[in-house]
Design a protein around this motif. Structure first.
Motif: not given
Length: 776
Positions: A237-266
C-alpha cells in the motif's frame, strides 16, 4: 541484378577493391568501438544515478524515521499529564473534575500538535462515551468523523470496530479528508496508538500526519525532473509519493505494483508508456517495514548524455565519410607498386587480360620462376647431389676399397669438392616404439623419416659444412667436413640437443647417437663411421644414456667377448625357479649391460638371448610348467626373426620372457580377466597409464597382456586407449565450451600437438573443425 553479381564475383577479387574494403572495415570497427563506449558510459551514468538515489533514499528514510520517532515520543509527553492519562484510561473523576480533566487534555493535545509542523491534529477517541477529545476541543464521535475529520478511507464505523490487537504503534495508509473547510482536500496518514506510558486502553490515541511535508521532502530529493519517489508498506500500500494526488492516481498505483511484482523489486517497469529504471530501498519507520521506491525515466538518463549522443552521431558520419575518401586514396598508393609489378611481369604490350587477383598471379609467376632454377647453393641447403650421396653411402656402408684420389674422383665429376681434409661422423638410430605404430596411421609413419631428416637439418651447426646421409631405415649418418685439428665437442653438443628433444616422447620414439672420431681423408671418413657404429652399440638400455662418443680406450675392448659364465647361468636358473622376480630382473639387466659395454656384436647378442631362453625353459621343465602357446610362439619368432633388433628391444623381450616364466612357475597362469582390465582402463583413461604399469598391477608381462587384449578386444592396448580418449574428447568438444587446451589434458594426452595429430588421424579433421561442425 546479373551485372551486380558479376561485379561482385570479378571486381572484388582485385587487390585494389580489397584494400578499399579493408579501410572501410577499419572505419566500421571504429564505429563499433564508439557504440560500445557510449553504452558503457550510459551504464556508468545509470549506476551513478542509482548510487546517488540509494544515498538520497537513506536520507529520506532517516528524516522520516526521526519524524515518526518524535511522534512516538509525544506519547511520553502526554503521559506527564495526569488528566490525559485519566481521560485515556477511562478512570477519571465524575462531575466537574471530569470536565477539568478533559479541558486539560485538550491543552496537552494542542501542545503535541505544535511539536512538529507535519502533525495536522491529535485526538483521543473514547469509545465508551462515543467522545472525541482533540487538540481543537471535544466532539461526539459521529459528528467528528462525519463533519470535522471525515476520512474517505476510514468512516466512523471503522473506528468503532477497530482493534489494535495490543499493537503499540500503527501507521495507516493515507486518506483524503473531508468535513470542515479547513480539512477538505487534505491527505493525512493516521498514526494510531493503544497505549500511553504503561496504560493500555480500549480507547485510541490518534495523531494525523499531514502528507504534504512528506511529499515535499520526496520532491526535494528528486535527482532528475521526471523521477518518481514513493513509499509503500509491506502490504504493497502506497504511504506517500512525490506526485500530487497519488492516492487517486491509478497509473501510479499500477506502476508501484509492477515495481514490486513477484515478491521483489524489478529493475524496470512502465509508467504512462514510459520505460522507468526502478531503484528500491528496504527500511523501517519505527516498527513498520516499508519499501522506498524510485522510478527514473530512461529519457532522463539519456538526456544527460544528449551532447555526447549528438557528438557520437556527428563523429560517426564524419569518420565514415573520411574513411571512404582515405580508403580510395590509400588504396591507390598501396596498389600502385603491385600494379607496376604485374605489368612488368606480364609485359608492357602484353595482350594478356588483367588478372582478377594480383597476388594469385604474382604467386604463380614467382613459382614458375623458382621452378625454372636448375640448382641451389649446396652449402646453404646442406644437401649433396643424389649421385654423390649414394656414392658416399655405399663407400661407408660396404667398405669399398678406394684410395683418397679414387674416392675424390666421383664427386668431382659433378663439380662437388669438400672444403676441408678431415671428417667426423655421428650416427643417429631412431627406434620407433609399439605405441607409435598403434597411434599413427601408415601415411604419417611413412612421412616420419622425412620429417626427422628435416629436423636434423634445421638444428645443424653452421660452423663447418655438414651433410646428412640415410644409411638404412631409421639410421641417419651426420657427415661433418672439418679442418685438421678440430675437436668434435661441437657435434657432441649437437647430438645431445637432438636426443633431448625426444626425451618427453620416449614412449613413441627413442633416439640413440654414436659419435666417431675426427680423422683425415676418405679412409678416415670410413674409420669414423665404423667408430660411430661401435659407439652406438655400446649404449646400454638401462642407464638412460642416449649418446656415446667412441674413445681410444674402446679399441682394446673390441677383442673382448662376453656372454654368460656358469655361475651366472646357475643364479638365473635358481632365481627363476624360486620366483624371486626382482633379483632375477636385476641380474638380467646387469648381464645385458656388461655384454653391451663389452661391445659384443649383434649376432652374439642374439645368442645371449637364446641362452636366456634356454635357462627359462629349464626352470619351467623342473616345475612341470609350460608357457601359453601364444607366448611361447612369440619368443620363438623373436629368436628366428631376420630383423635387426636393438639392444633395447632385446632387453625388453628378455625381461618380459622371464616375467612370464616366473609367473608360470609361481602358478600365475590363471585366466587373465579382460573385463576387469577393460573397466580399469575406462575409469583411468585420463591418467598416465601404460602397459608396463598395468602389467605390474595384474601380475603379468606387457607383451602377454598386449597380445591377450588384441585377441579378446580386437585391438591393441594403445589403440583401445587412444580410441577411448578421442571419444571422450569428442564428447567434450560437442557438449561443452571448454578450451581445447583443457580438453586434451582432461582426456589424458601429454601435449597439444600429440592430441591434434592423433585426433586428425582418427577423425580426418582437427578438433577445432570438429567442434565447428557440431555447432552447425
Amino acid at each position: 541484378m546479373a551485372w551486380l553479381a558479376k561485379f561482385r564475383r570479378v571486381s572484388f577479387r582485385s587487390m585494389f577493391f580489397r584494400f578499399i574494403i579493408l579501410f572501410v572495415s577499419i572505419s566500421v570497427l571504429i564505429q563499433v568501438i564508439n557504440f560500445v563506449t557510449y553504452n558503457m558510459y550510459l551504464q556508468y551514468v545509470r549506476d551513478r544515478i542509482e548510487t546517488n538515489y540509494d544515498s538520497s533514499l537513506a536520507n529520506v528514510a532517516s528524516s522520516l524515521n526521526r519524524l515518526f520517532e518524535g511522534i512516538y515520543q509525544s506519547n511520553f509527553l502526554l503521559s506527564l499529564d495526569p488528566s490525559a492519562l485519566s481521560v485515556f484510561s477511562g478512570e477519571g473523576e465524575e462531575g466537574n473534575a471530569k470536565y477539568a480533566d478533559i479541558s486539560q487534555t485538550v491543552r496537552s493535545l494542542a501542545r503535541i500538535k505544535y511539536i512538529d509542523s507535519s502533525i495536522d491534529g491529535a485526538y483521543i477517541y473514547k469509545r465508551k462515551d462515543d467522545l472525541i477529545i482533540s487538540n481543537e476541543g471535544t466532539y461526539s464521535a459521529s459528528y467528528f468523523f462525519d463533519s470535522v475529520y471525515r476520512f474517505e478511507e476510514y468512516p466512523a464505523a471503522f473506528w468503532k470496530s477497530y482493534t489494535s490487537g495490543y499493537k503499540l504503534f500503527s501507521i495507516f495508509p493515507p486518506s483524503e479528508l473531508g468535513g470542515s473547510d479547513r480539512n477538505v482536500g487534505k491527505v493525512v496518514i493516521p498514526i494510531v496508538q493503544s497505549k500511553i506510558a504503561e496504560y493500555w486502553s480500549n480507547n485510541l490515541y490518534v495523531i494525523n500526519l499531514n502528507v504534504q511535508p512528506i511529499v515535499q521532502l520526496l520532491q526535494n530529493y528528486k535527482l532528475t525532473p521526471g523521477s518518481i519517489l514513493f513509499i509503500a508498506d509491506k502490504n504493497g500500500t502506497m504511504l506517500a509519493s512525490s506526485e500530487e494526488g497519488f492516492t487517486s492516481d491509478p497509473d501510479l498505483q499500477a506502476f508501484m505494483k509492477e515495481s514490486l511484482s513477484e515478491g521483489g523489486a524489478s529493475e524496470q517497469a512502465i509508467y504512462k508508456k514510459q520505460k522507468m529504471r526502478v531503484i528500491t530501498l528496504n527500511t523501517s519507520f519505527f516498527y513498520n517495514d516499508v519499501v522506498m521506491i524510485v522510478g527514473v525515466p530512461e529519457n532522463d538518463i539519456r538526456s544527460s548524455l544528449s551532447n555526447l549522443e549528438n557528438l557520437r552521431i556527428i563523429s560517426a558520419a564524419f569518420t565514415l565519410l573520411l574513411s571512404l575518401i582515405l580508403s580510395v586514396a590509400f588504396s591507390k598508393n598501396l596498389y600502385a607498386p603491385i600494379k607496376s609489378l604485374v605489368e612488368r611481369l606480364s609485359g608492357p604490350h602484353s595482350k594478356v587480360k588483367q588478372p582478377m587477383n594480383e597476388f594469385e598471379y604474382l604467386d604463380d609467376e614467382i613459382g614458375r620462376i623458382m621452378s625454372s632454377v636448375q640448382s641451389l647453393n649446396q652449402q646453404l641447403s646442406y644437401a649433396l647431389p643424389l649421385a654423390n650421396e649414394q656414392f658416399l653411402v655405399k663407400m661407408l656402408k660396404y667398405n669399398y676399397l678406394y684410395d683418397d684420389a679414387g674416392a675424390e674422383m666421383s664427386p668431382a665429376r659433378s663439380g662437388f669438392k669438400f672444403e676441408h681434409g678431415s671428417f667426423m661422423i655421428a650416427v643417429f638410430q631412431f627406434n620407433f616404439r609399439k605405441p607409435f605404430y598403434d597411434t599413427f596411421d601408415e601415411t604419417f609413419r611413412n612421412d616420419s623419416s622425412h620429417m626427422l631428416v628435416k629436423l636434423l637439418k634445421s638444428l645443424l651447426p653452421g660452423d663447418y659444412p655438414a651433410y646428412l646421409l640415410e644409411m638404412d631405415v631409421h639410421l641417419i649418418a651426420l657427415l661433418a667436413n672439418v679442418p685438421e685439428g678440430v675437436e668434435r665437442e661441437l657435434y657432441e653438443r649437437y647430438c645431445a640437443e637432438v636426443v633431448d628433444l625426444f626425451r618427453r616422447d620416449e614412449d613413441f620414439l627413442r633416439v640413440h647417437a654414436g659419435i666417431g672420431g675426427v680423422h683425415p681423408g676418405y679412409g678416415g671418413m670410413r674409420r669414423s663411421y665404423v667408430e660411430a657404429m661401435k659407439a652406438l652399440w655400446r649404449i646400454s638400455p638401462f642407464d638412460g644414456k642416449r649418446v656415446y662418443a667412441f674413445a681410444e680406450s674402446d679399441e682394446e675392448a673390441e677383442a673382448k667377448r662376453y656372454l654368460l659364465d656358469k655361475e651366472e647361468e646357475n643364479r638365473l636358473f635358481n632365481l627363476a625357479l624360486s620366483g624371486r622376480k626382482e633379483e632375477l630382473r636385476e641380474l638380467v639387466e646387469n648381464t645385458i649391460d656388461r655384454n653391451v659395454s663389452s661391445g659384443i656384436s649383434a649376432p652374439l647378442m642374439r645368442e645371449l638371448y637364446m641362452r636366456f631362453y634356454s635357462i627359462g625353459l629349464q626352470a619351467l621343465k623342473m616345475r612341470d610348467k609350460e608357457l601359453e602357446e601364444e607366448a611361447g610362439r612369440a619368443y620363438t619368432d623373436f629368436i628366428l626373426s631376420n630383423d635387426s633388433w636393438s639392444a633395447d628391444e632385446i632387453a625388453e623381450a628378455v625381461l618380459a620372457f622371464f616375467d612370464s616364466v616366473v609367473g608360470a612357475v609361481a602358478g600365475g597362469n590363471a585366466k587373465f580377466d579382460v573385463g576387469a582390465f577393460k573397466a580399469f582402463i575406462d575409469e583411468h583413461y585420463h591418467e598416465d597409464i601404460h602397459l608396463e604399469l598395468l602389467a605390474g598391477k595384474y601380475k603379468t608381462s606387457p607383451q602377454y597382456m598386449s597380445r591377450l587384449l588384441k585377441r579378446e578386444l580386437g585391438v591393441g592396448f594403445q589403440e583401445y586407449l587412444l580410441d577411448l580418449r578421442i571419444r571422450k574428447a569428442k564428447e567434450l568438444l560437442a557438449g561443452s565450451d571448454r578450451k581445447i587446451g583443457d580438453i586434451w589434458e582432461t582426456v589424458g594426452f601429454n601435449n597439444r600437438n600429440t592430441f591434434i595429430r592423433a585426433f586428425k588421424a582418427k577423425e580426418g579433421i582437427t578438433p577445432s573443425e570438429y567442434r565447428s561442425n557440431m555447432g552447425k
